[in-house]
Design a protein around this motif. Structure first.
Motif, PDB file in Angstrom:
ATOM      1  N   TYR A 172      32.783  18.861  19.378  1.00  0.00           N
ATOM      2  CA  TYR A 172      32.194  20.099  19.888  1.00  0.00           C
ATOM      3  C   TYR A 172      32.638  20.301  21.332  1.00  0.00           C
ATOM      4  O   TYR A 172      32.489  19.395  22.166  1.00  0.00           O
TER       5      TYR A 172
ATOM      6  N   ALA B 253      29.358  21.758  14.152  1.00  0.00           N
ATOM      7  CA  ALA B 253      30.246  20.623  14.404  1.00  0.00           C
ATOM      8  C   ALA B 253      29.652  19.334  13.860  1.00  0.00           C
ATOM      9  O   ALA B 253      30.343  18.524  13.228  1.00  0.00           O
TER      10      ALA B 253
ATOM     11  N   GLU C  75      33.572  26.686  21.569  1.00  0.00           N
ATOM     12  CA  GLU C  75      32.889  27.966  21.774  1.00  0.00           C
ATOM     13  C   GLU C  75      32.944  28.393  23.236  1.00  0.00           C
ATOM     14  O   GLU C  75      32.981  27.554  24.132  1.00  0.00           O
TER      15      GLU C  75
ATOM     16  N   ASP D 253      32.183  22.885  24.554  1.00  0.00           N
ATOM     17  CA  ASP D 253      31.529  24.003  25.228  1.00  0.00           C
ATOM     18  C   ASP D 253      32.407  24.404  26.405  1.00  0.00           C
ATOM     19  O   ASP D 253      32.359  23.795  27.469  1.00  0.00           O
TER      20      ASP D 253
ATOM     21  N   SER E 176      27.095  26.265  17.359  1.00  0.00           N
ATOM     22  CA  SER E 176      28.362  25.528  17.340  1.00  0.00           C
ATOM     23  C   SER E 176      28.133  24.027  17.273  1.00  0.00           C
ATOM     24  O   SER E 176      28.831  23.306  16.542  1.00  0.00           O
ATOM     25  N   ARG E 177      27.161  23.538  18.025  1.00  0.00           N
ATOM     26  CA  ARG E 177      26.842  22.103  17.993  1.00  0.00           C
ATOM     27  C   ARG E 177      26.398  21.672  16.600  1.00  0.00           C
ATOM     28  O   ARG E 177      26.844  20.634  16.093  1.00  0.00           O
TER      29      ARG E 177
ATOM     30  N   VAL F 211      34.905  22.294  16.887  1.00  0.00           N
ATOM     31  CA  VAL F 211      34.299  23.614  17.028  1.00  0.00           C
ATOM     32  C   VAL F 211      34.259  23.895  18.519  1.00  0.00           C
ATOM     33  O   VAL F 211      33.582  23.191  19.276  1.00  0.00           O
TER      34      VAL F 211
ATOM     35  N   LYS G  18      25.613  30.868  20.566  1.00  0.00           N
ATOM     36  CA  LYS G  18      26.895  30.168  20.423  1.00  0.00           C
ATOM     37  C   LYS G  18      26.768  28.653  20.522  1.00  0.00           C
ATOM     38  O   LYS G  18      27.264  27.921  19.675  1.00  0.00           O
ATOM     39  N   SER G  19      26.128  28.195  21.597  1.00  0.00           N
ATOM     40  CA  SER G  19      26.101  26.750  21.852  1.00  0.00           C
ATOM     41  C   SER G  19      25.315  25.993  20.790  1.00  0.00           C
ATOM     42  O   SER G  19      25.799  25.014  20.218  1.00  0.00           O
TER      43      SER G  19
ATOM     44  N   ILE H  92      34.465  29.999  18.340  1.00  0.00           N
ATOM     45  CA  ILE H  92      33.304  30.894  18.300  1.00  0.00           C
ATOM     46  C   ILE H  92      33.084  31.516  19.672  1.00  0.00           C
ATOM     47  O   ILE H  92      32.886  30.809  20.664  1.00  0.00           O
TER      48      ILE H  92
END
Length: 239
Positions: free
Chosen positions: A33, A26, A140, A35, A22-23, A138, A18-19, A10
């Protein structure tokens, strides 16, 4: 998707969500996850701790190559550890935010961190001993859909208009989205995007990347939209 676990990548501009998204994605899918943006912040923190001049691109790159970094990929509690120090909070401080683009636009640093990111992605999607048990990840951040993981099973560009992104970051940093709070975050969001866009394409979707616009969506709605993209991709493979 394939013989390995699923990889979801992502990308998107600052403040697009995004963060957070995405978390949550996931966590709901039982994945790790990652970052990747936090890795650039960690590199900045490390160089400052080592008293390396950030304008010295070669010295910064050499310092980052030897950075003792560990990424904890648990979506319920992601952490960044460097030299046995938990720097998860420290890398979000204003002094790091103000200069992280100097490190993030260093092409040698980007190559080194991309290598580390690929290692983590490969581990989480294949290794039963990894945090996800090989179920997948996931990931990102900048370049994730095009440079780092162009072969990810699902690639998403999460976007939002400028006003929405500024308001979100203002609420995140200052607890409100009034004019003062937005003004205080304008540089962090827009200037960083402008700096980072000189070395990374994250404002338009590459071929095969699905765009999700979160401008008018809440977090739950955005998570649902991303999960829908993932479900559709899985169904397409299984047809």
């Amino acid at each position: 998707m394939s013989g390995r676990g699923i990889v979801v990548a992502i990308d998107g501009p600052s403040g697009s969500g995004k963060s957070t998204v995405s978390r949550q994605v996931a966590g709901r899918l039982g994945l790790a996850y990652l970052d990747t943006g936090a890795m650039y912040r960690a590199a900045t923190w490390w160089c400052r701790r080592r008293e390396v001049e950030l304008d010295d691109a070669a010295a910064v790159a050499e310092t980052v190559r030897h950075m003792p970094l560990s990424m904890v990929t648990d979506p319920a509690g992601p952490r960044v550890v460097c030299d046995d120090v938990d720097i998860t909070a420290a890398i979000r401080e204003a002094d790091v935010t103000a200069v992280v683009s100097k490190v993030a636009t260093n092409l040698e640093v980007r190559a080194e961190l991309a290598r580390l990111q690929r290692e983590i992605i490969a581990s989480e999607s294949t290794d039963p001993a990894s945090r996800s048990g090989g179920a997948g990840v996931v990931a990102e951040g900048r370049d994730i859909t095009t440079v780092v993981a162009p072969d990810a099973d699902v690639r998403i560009l999460l976007v939002a208009d400028e006003n929405a992104r500024l308001a979100r970051r203002a609420r995140e940093r200052h607890g409100s989205a009034d004019d003062t709070a937005i003004a205080a975050t304008r540089d962090e969001v827009l200037r960083r995007d402008a700096d980072d866009s000189t070395v990374s394409a994250f404002l338009t979707a590459a071929d095969g990347v699905v765009t999700v616009d979160s401008s008018t969506l809440g977090i739950e709605e955005t998570v649902a939209a991303v999960l829908s993209v993932i479900t559709e991709a899985a169904e397409a493979v299984n047809r």
